[in-house]
Design a protein around this motif. Sequence first.
Motif, PDB file in Angstrom:
ATOM      1  N   PHE A 415      64.208  74.658  -1.954  1.00  0.00           N
ATOM      2  CA  PHE A 415      62.850  75.185  -1.818  1.00  0.00           C
ATOM      3  C   PHE A 415      61.880  74.149  -1.268  1.00  0.00           C
ATOM      4  CE2 PHE A 415      64.932  77.415  -5.343  1.00  0.00           C
ATOM      5  CZ  PHE A 415      64.964  78.682  -4.793  1.00  0.00           C
ATOM      6  N   ASN A 420      54.625  73.517   2.163  1.00  0.00           N
ATOM      7  CA  ASN A 420      54.295  74.183   0.909  1.00  0.00           C
ATOM      8  C   ASN A 420      54.383  75.695   1.072  1.00  0.00           C
ATOM      9  OD1 ASN A 420      53.516  74.083  -1.815  1.00  0.00           O
ATOM     10  ND2 ASN A 420      51.388  74.522  -1.277  1.00  0.00           N
ATOM     11  N   THR A 422      56.555  77.930   0.117  1.00  0.00           N
ATOM     12  CA  THR A 422      56.900  78.750  -1.045  1.00  0.00           C
ATOM     13  C   THR A 422      55.705  78.927  -1.961  1.00  0.00           C
ATOM     14  OG1 THR A 422      57.716  76.772  -2.191  1.00  0.00           O
ATOM     15  CG2 THR A 422      59.327  78.077  -0.975  1.00  0.00           C
ATOM     16  N   PHE A 425      53.292  81.321  -0.404  1.00  0.00           N
ATOM     17  CA  PHE A 425      53.735  82.704  -0.507  1.00  0.00           C
ATOM     18  C   PHE A 425      53.326  83.310  -1.849  1.00  0.00           C
ATOM     19  CE2 PHE A 425      56.935  85.579  -2.283  1.00  0.00           C
ATOM     20  CZ  PHE A 425      56.805  86.643  -1.401  1.00  0.00           C
ATOM     21  N   ILE A 426      53.547  82.587  -2.935  1.00  0.00           N
ATOM     22  CA  ILE A 426      53.210  83.109  -4.267  1.00  0.00           C
ATOM     23  C   ILE A 426      51.705  83.320  -4.391  1.00  0.00           C
ATOM     24  CG2 ILE A 426      53.268  82.658  -6.740  1.00  0.00           C
ATOM     25  CD1 ILE A 426      55.964  83.359  -5.514  1.00  0.00           C
ATOM     26  N   TYR A 440      54.581  84.075   5.626  1.00  0.00           N
ATOM     27  CA  TYR A 440      55.255  83.014   4.891  1.00  0.00           C
ATOM     28  C   TYR A 440      56.720  83.346   4.625  1.00  0.00           C
ATOM     29  CZ  TYR A 440      50.646  80.962   3.952  1.00  0.00           C
ATOM     30  OH  TYR A 440      49.406  80.386   4.079  1.00  0.00           O
ATOM     31  N   MET A 441      56.990  84.585   4.203  1.00  0.00           N
ATOM     32  CA  MET A 441      58.358  84.942   3.843  1.00  0.00           C
ATOM     33  C   MET A 441      59.279  84.884   5.061  1.00  0.00           C
ATOM     34  SD  MET A 441      60.720  85.609   1.735  1.00  0.00           S
ATOM     35  CE  MET A 441      59.923  85.899   0.156  1.00  0.00           C
ATOM     36  N   ILE A 444      59.984  81.272   5.746  1.00  0.00           N
ATOM     37  CA  ILE A 444      60.943  80.763   4.762  1.00  0.00           C
ATOM     38  C   ILE A 444      62.346  81.246   5.107  1.00  0.00           C
ATOM     39  CG2 ILE A 444      61.665  80.884   2.342  1.00  0.00           C
ATOM     40  CD1 ILE A 444      58.672  81.101   1.621  1.00  0.00           C
ATOM     41  N   THR A 448      65.295  78.728   5.754  1.00  0.00           N
ATOM     42  CA  THR A 448      66.132  78.551   4.573  1.00  0.00           C
ATOM     43  C   THR A 448      67.396  79.372   4.587  1.00  0.00           C
ATOM     44  OG1 THR A 448      64.120  78.126   3.300  1.00  0.00           O
ATOM     45  CG2 THR A 448      66.127  78.561   2.047  1.00  0.00           C
ATOM     46  N   VAL A 503      64.352  85.058  -4.294  1.00  0.00           N
ATOM     47  CA  VAL A 503      62.968  85.439  -4.610  1.00  0.00           C
ATOM     48  C   VAL A 503      62.623  85.054  -6.043  1.00  0.00           C
ATOM     49  CG1 VAL A 503      61.334  87.342  -4.788  1.00  0.00           C
ATOM     50  CG2 VAL A 503      62.930  87.259  -2.883  1.00  0.00           C
ATOM     51  N   LEU A 506      61.576  81.537  -6.274  1.00  0.00           N
ATOM     52  CA  LEU A 506      60.218  81.239  -5.831  1.00  0.00           C
ATOM     53  C   LEU A 506      59.203  81.419  -6.952  1.00  0.00           C
ATOM     54  CD1 LEU A 506      60.147  83.047  -2.348  1.00  0.00           C
ATOM     55  CD2 LEU A 506      60.704  80.663  -2.816  1.00  0.00           C
ATOM     56  N   ASP A 509      57.654  78.670 -10.644  1.00  0.00           N
ATOM     57  CA  ASP A 509      56.496  77.798 -10.818  1.00  0.00           C
ATOM     58  C   ASP A 509      55.342  78.504 -11.542  1.00  0.00           C
ATOM     59  OD1 ASP A 509      57.660  75.616  -9.696  1.00  0.00           O
ATOM     60  OD2 ASP A 509      56.857  75.971  -7.679  1.00  0.00           O
TER      61      ASP A 509
END
Length: 607
Positions: A415, A420, A422, A425-426, A440-441, A444, A448, A503, A506, A509
């Motif tokens: 990740f 930044n 990830t 995205f959140i 963002y997704m 990623i 990734t 997912v 992600l 956090d």
Amino acid sequence: MAKVVGIGKQRFDKIIENDCFYIDKTMFIKEWWENQDDVTLITRPRRFGKTLNMDMLKCFFSVEYKDRGELFEGLDIWKEKKYREIQGTYPVIFMSFAGIKSHTFRDAKNDMVAIINETYKSHAYLLESDILSEAEKNFFKKLDEYSKDINANKNISSETIYRAINNLSCFLNRYYKKNVIILLDEYDTPMQEAYVNGYWDEIVAFTRSFFNYTFKTNPYLERAIMTGITRVSKESIFSDLNNLLVVTTTSEQYEIDFGFTEEEVFLALDKYELSEKKQSVKEWYDGFTFGNKNDIYNPWSILNFIKVRKFGSYWADSSSNGLVNKLVKTGSPNLKKTMEILIEGGVIEKRIDEQIVYNQLEKRENAVWSLLLASGYLRVVKIRYEGDFRKRYYTLKLTNKEVEQMFEIMIEEWFDNGSNMTGDFIEAMLAGDLYAMNSYMNDIALDTFSSFDVAGKEESRIRPEDLASCYDCKGVANGLSLNDSSNLYAMTRKSSRFYHGFVLGLMVDKREDYIIKSNKESGFGRYDVMMIPRDTENSNLPGLILEFKVINHSMEKSLEETVKSALQQIEEKKYDTELLKAGVKKENIRHYGFAFEGKKVLIGTDE
């Protein structure tokens, strides 16, 4: 004065000639010879002295070293008069498959031809003798020509390659009037590469026939040893070898012949004035168990520590760990949860099958734990026996601090792509910024996801309702069961596990603000992911429901239709029920539908 520590030296004669640091393992020669086994396969993790021990055997038995007895003077084996007399008296064929790391079967086959050719060239003196026919001499030359031009290898029949070492054994037997000793190092490297790169069936069929001619139907064979990391299942490549003894990490034979014992390590630390580091060295590098012998240390890490005098992940960093990385990264939520238990210092109990079936690594989770144990990443704490058939259950934990650090870094890197994205995205998801979420997704996904990660049938659809897992308040996946009767699982296992696990990863956090759950019942079905705010009165923390689907081209024409299907399922199954019961207001509940097609992602909402 302490001897120089040479890093990476795998030739026994060079270590002795240059008076480098060496821990005496020569009694392995006596133990192996007196066991009288025709063909022995010894599996040990990488960097455990397999190649050095094989070279030691070559130096001891090979007629090439018949006048080199001084290499063993002062070592334990030279105290044995019987063995002094047989040193340098056998023709030896030595090969290593360590370099066969090809992306295609054709390249792997070409690499094997090159290795066989080099083996023939090491016995080129046979061409000057009168024991070979003209046809046999011509084969020497043609093999060399084929190896120089890989495009010409198409002219070599597989049958010719199968028989090549058998034939060379015959030539050497004629010349020396004695049967040969065959040493094959890192026999399973081509197996691992074939599994990763998708030519498993071809390499298995090829290797099975090669081994049959080399080790079973070879009347000129005196003894043979193969080494490797794993015991590939007998059904795969050893089905014809009924003269094979397999020695794995749980076998009692050759317990201390590979790797350093604690006594050997501590004596070395004393010699190099590092006595005060013993306990830290133990924490970092101890933990391997072979047979009934505990406290085995990895030689690579010990040698590097003595030379550099700093602690570090020497063994773990000496390889890309690519196969392990992929298996854990694309594994089920349950596998990821179990890895977190291990990384936090916990133990797990699993059935272990020491016969690794590579093409079942994605189907049988226990096969992954078997591979991790064989590769040295796990160690056995205890064994529990159960039932009349004495089924064995192994209590396992990560081997030592070095391995713990390797897995921690590996997971962080999944990740961490230098940005930044990830976290962005959140934050976009919590803010309801659909445009940013999609941007963002997809970034990623491109950075990734790999084709290995998202491989699967195009028509497959993620059906997490066929799976059962739950993220507890720490955001840790804690259980996965499969509907064994569902043919769907066979089609979607790669994509469903990967998207679901990715997912969820992600989300972790946000554990302080949210209870994160997956595949729990709510309303009339099972939602994919739910984020329940711990403070239900905080309007800045919406309740979230996420539904994932892989596009089904037989039913949907576009990702937009797949998103619509996902959102419709949330509504029809009344997944809001659990959030409402938790006290989240209806107006503070947000639905997201995720549609996937390979590396393409589309996220939509019903707002």
